[in-house]
Design a protein around this motif. Structure first.
Motif, PDB file in Angstrom:
ATOM      1  N   SER A  18     -15.235  12.840  -0.800  1.00 50.46           N
ATOM      2  CA  SER A  18     -16.044  11.976  -1.652  1.00 50.46           C
ATOM      3  C   SER A  18     -15.764  12.262  -3.122  1.00 50.46           C
ATOM      4  O   SER A  18     -15.113  13.242  -3.486  1.00 50.46           O
ATOM      5  CB  SER A  18     -17.535  12.203  -1.361  1.00 50.46           C
ATOM      6  OG  SER A  18     -17.899  13.525  -1.716  1.00 50.46           O
ATOM      7  N   ARG A  19     -16.292  11.393  -3.976  1.00 46.88           N
ATOM      8  CA  ARG A  19     -16.113  11.595  -5.416  1.00 46.88           C
ATOM      9  C   ARG A  19     -16.688  12.927  -5.865  1.00 46.88           C
ATOM     10  O   ARG A  19     -16.063  13.674  -6.618  1.00 46.88           O
ATOM     11  CB  ARG A  19     -16.775  10.441  -6.185  1.00 46.88           C
ATOM     12  CG  ARG A  19     -16.625  10.571  -7.700  1.00 46.88           C
ATOM     13  CD  ARG A  19     -17.442   9.527  -8.433  1.00 46.88           C
ATOM     14  NE  ARG A  19     -16.854   8.200  -8.286  1.00 46.88           N
ATOM     15  CZ  ARG A  19     -17.521   7.133  -7.866  1.00 46.88           C
ATOM     16  NH1 ARG A  19     -18.802   7.253  -7.530  1.00 46.88           N
ATOM     17  NH2 ARG A  19     -16.934   5.959  -7.773  1.00 46.88           N
ATOM     18  N   LYS A  20     -17.905  13.239  -5.399  1.00 45.82           N
ATOM     19  CA  LYS A  20     -18.539  14.478  -5.849  1.00 45.82           C
ATOM     20  C   LYS A  20     -17.747  15.706  -5.429  1.00 45.82           C
ATOM     21  O   LYS A  20     -17.598  16.667  -6.202  1.00 45.82           O
ATOM     22  CB  LYS A  20     -19.989  14.550  -5.349  1.00 45.82           C
ATOM     23  CG  LYS A  20     -20.168  14.821  -3.869  1.00 45.82           C
ATOM     24  CD  LYS A  20     -21.623  14.899  -3.460  1.00 45.82           C
ATOM     25  CE  LYS A  20     -22.268  13.557  -3.307  1.00 45.82           C
ATOM     26  NZ  LYS A  20     -21.681  12.754  -2.213  1.00 45.82           N
ATOM     27  N   ALA A  21     -17.200  15.672  -4.196  1.00 50.16           N
ATOM     28  CA  ALA A  21     -16.418  16.808  -3.718  1.00 50.16           C
ATOM     29  C   ALA A  21     -15.115  16.947  -4.497  1.00 50.16           C
ATOM     30  O   ALA A  21     -14.664  18.069  -4.789  1.00 50.16           O
ATOM     31  CB  ALA A  21     -16.135  16.659  -2.229  1.00 50.16           C
ATOM     32  N   THR A  22     -14.510  15.816  -4.842  1.00 49.83           N
ATOM     33  CA  THR A  22     -13.299  15.845  -5.661  1.00 49.83           C
ATOM     34  C   THR A  22     -13.587  16.466  -7.016  1.00 49.83           C
ATOM     35  O   THR A  22     -12.813  17.290  -7.523  1.00 49.83           O
ATOM     36  CB  THR A  22     -12.744  14.426  -5.839  1.00 49.83           C
ATOM     37  OG1 THR A  22     -12.448  13.868  -4.556  1.00 49.83           O
ATOM     38  CG2 THR A  22     -11.478  14.440  -6.681  1.00 49.83           C
ATOM     39  N   HIS A  23     -14.701  16.083  -7.620  1.00 49.69           N
ATOM     40  CA  HIS A  23     -15.090  16.672  -8.900  1.00 49.69           C
ATOM     41  C   HIS A  23     -15.296  18.175  -8.775  1.00 49.69           C
ATOM     42  O   HIS A  23     -14.818  18.954  -9.615  1.00 49.69           O
ATOM     43  CB  HIS A  23     -16.388  16.037  -9.405  1.00 49.69           C
ATOM     44  CG  HIS A  23     -16.257  14.595  -9.757  1.00 49.69           C
ATOM     45  ND1 HIS A  23     -17.347  13.814 -10.092  1.00 49.69           N
ATOM     46  CD2 HIS A  23     -15.182  13.768  -9.820  1.00 49.69           C
ATOM     47  CE1 HIS A  23     -16.941  12.580 -10.349  1.00 49.69           C
ATOM     48  NE2 HIS A  23     -15.635  12.529 -10.188  1.00 49.69           N
ATOM     49  N   LEU A  24     -16.032  18.592  -7.732  1.00 52.85           N
ATOM     50  CA  LEU A  24     -16.370  20.006  -7.580  1.00 52.85           C
ATOM     51  C   LEU A  24     -15.148  20.856  -7.292  1.00 52.85           C
ATOM     52  O   LEU A  24     -15.131  22.049  -7.617  1.00 52.85           O
ATOM     53  CB  LEU A  24     -17.415  20.169  -6.473  1.00 52.85           C
ATOM     54  CG  LEU A  24     -18.801  19.600  -6.794  1.00 52.85           C
ATOM     55  CD1 LEU A  24     -19.706  19.660  -5.566  1.00 52.85           C
ATOM     56  CD2 LEU A  24     -19.446  20.357  -7.959  1.00 52.85           C
ATOM     57  N   ALA A  25     -14.115  20.275  -6.703  1.00 52.28           N
ATOM     58  CA  ALA A  25     -12.882  21.022  -6.461  1.00 52.28           C
ATOM     59  C   ALA A  25     -12.201  21.372  -7.780  1.00 52.28           C
ATOM     60  O   ALA A  25     -11.503  22.387  -7.878  1.00 52.28           O
ATOM     61  CB  ALA A  25     -11.939  20.206  -5.576  1.00 52.28           C
ATOM     62  N   GLN A  26     -12.433  20.543  -8.815  1.00 57.60           N
ATOM     63  CA  GLN A  26     -11.834  20.772 -10.125  1.00 57.60           C
ATOM     64  C   GLN A  26     -12.762  21.521 -11.066  1.00 57.60           C
ATOM     65  O   GLN A  26     -12.312  22.264 -11.938  1.00 57.60           O
ATOM     66  CB  GLN A  26     -11.445  19.424 -10.752  1.00 57.60           C
ATOM     67  CG  GLN A  26     -10.441  18.632  -9.919  1.00 57.60           C
ATOM     68  CD  GLN A  26     -10.248  17.221 -10.452  1.00 57.60           C
ATOM     69  OE1 GLN A  26     -10.974  16.769 -11.353  1.00 57.60           O
ATOM     70  NE2 GLN A  26      -9.273  16.522  -9.921  1.00 57.60           N
ATOM     71  N   ASN A  27     -14.051  21.298 -10.906  1.00 58.99           N
ATOM     72  CA  ASN A  27     -15.051  21.908 -11.779  1.00 58.99           C
ATOM     73  C   ASN A  27     -16.304  22.138 -10.958  1.00 58.99           C
ATOM     74  O   ASN A  27     -17.032  21.199 -10.650  1.00 58.99           O
ATOM     75  CB  ASN A  27     -15.353  20.991 -12.968  1.00 58.99           C
ATOM     76  CG  ASN A  27     -16.366  21.581 -13.933  1.00 58.99           C
ATOM     77  OD1 ASN A  27     -16.957  22.634 -13.680  1.00 58.99           O
ATOM     78  ND2 ASN A  27     -16.575  20.905 -15.054  1.00 58.99           N
ATOM     79  N   ALA A  28     -16.558  23.372 -10.586  1.00 62.81           N
ATOM     80  CA  ALA A  28     -17.655  23.694  -9.671  1.00 62.81           C
ATOM     81  C   ALA A  28     -19.021  23.694 -10.344  1.00 62.81           C
ATOM     82  O   ALA A  28     -20.037  23.866  -9.665  1.00 62.81           O
ATOM     83  CB  ALA A  28     -17.408  25.058  -9.017  1.00 62.81           C
TER      84      ALA A  28
END
Length: 212
Positions: free
Chosen positions: A81-91
Motif C-alpha cells: 500500500s501507499r502507507k507501507a511504501t512510505h514507511l519503507a523509506q521513512n519510518a
C-alpha cells in the motif's frame, strides 16, 4: 466562499489536570480508550495515520488500532500500500485519535516497526473469513478501472478459498508504532483547552503542559 466562522460550540465536559496523569503515557491512554469504548463512540479505535512520501508530501488515512501495550500501537495493512511504501523509506509516523464526543484528542509521533510474520498470522486468523479474502482481493492503493473489477476479484478469491482456511498473503502485514511523544488534549471552556505532552527521554518520560 462558504462562511463557517459561526460554526462553533463550547467545550464543557471538564478539564485535565497533571494529577490526573499517570507516570507513563500508555497507562493513561488505556484509561482514555476504556472510557471511549464505554461511551459507545462510533469507531473508538479509528486513528488517522500520517506518513510522508519521497517528495516530503504528507498523506493521511484512517486505520483501526488493533492492539496496544507499553511497547506501542499496532495496526495492520497491505505491505504494498501507499502507507507501507512510505514507511519503507521513512519510518517516522504520526497518529491522531479524534474522540470528538468526549472533547478529546490523542496525538502520537514515533517510528513504525514491521511486525513479525508470527504476530501478523496470530491476528490474521482472528479476522472474519470475508475480511481475510478481501486482503487477497485488494491490491491496496492501486488504480481501479471500476468497482466491478474489485468485486470480480473478491468473488474469484472467495471461490478459491471456499473450502479450507484462507492463507496469510505474503503482502499483508502490520506495524508497531514506538511512540516518541504522546499528547493528550481535553477541550476547555472559552478555548482554554488542557494539553499535556509526554516526551520520551531514554527509558523514561517527561511531561509538559502546553498552551492551548
Amino acid at each position: 466562499m462558504t462562511d463557517l466562522t459561526q460554526v462553533r460550540r463550547e467545550y464543557l465536559r471538564g478539564g485535565l489536570r497533571r494529577d490526573d496523569l499517570t507516570p507513563e503515557p500508555m497507562a493513561f491512554f488505556r484509561h482514555w480508550m476504556d472510557q471511549a469504548i464505554k461511551a459507545n463512540l462510533m469507531d473508538p479505535t479509528a486513528v488517522c495515520v500520517a506518513t510522508v512520501d519521497e517528495d516530503g508530501q504528507p498523506w493521511q488515512r484512517i486505520v483501526l488500532l488493533k492492539q496496544f501495550d507499553d511497547d506501542g500501537f499496532v495496526f495492520f495493512t497491505n505491505l504494498e500500500s501507499r502507507k507501507a511504501t512510505h514507511l519503507a523509506q521513512n519510518a517516522k509516523i504520526s497518529m491522531h485519535f479524534p474522540w470528538h464526543m468526549l472533547e478529546r484528542q490523542v496525538s502520537v509521533t514515533g517510528v513504525a516497526e514491521p511486525l513479525s510474520t508470527a504476530e501478523v498470522l496470530k491476528y490474521f486468523i482472528t479476522r472474519p473469513k470475508e475480511s481475510q479474502i478481501a486482503a487477497w482481493a485488494s491490491n491496496q492503493s492501486s488504480r481501479l478501472t471500476a468497482r466491478q473489477a474489485l468485486e470480480t476479484k473478491f468473488n474469484e478469491m472467495k471461490a478459491k478459498f471456499a473450502k479450507g482456511e484462507v492463507p496469510l498473503p505474503k503482502f499483508w502485514g502490520g506495524y508497531r508504532v514506538k511512540p516518541e511523544t504522546v499528547e493528550f488534549w481535553q477541550g476547555g471552556e472559552h478555548r482554554l483547552h488542557d494539553r499535556f505532552i509526554y516526551m520520551r527521554e531514554g527509558d523514561s518520560w517527561q511531561v509538559e503542559r502546553l498552551a492551548p
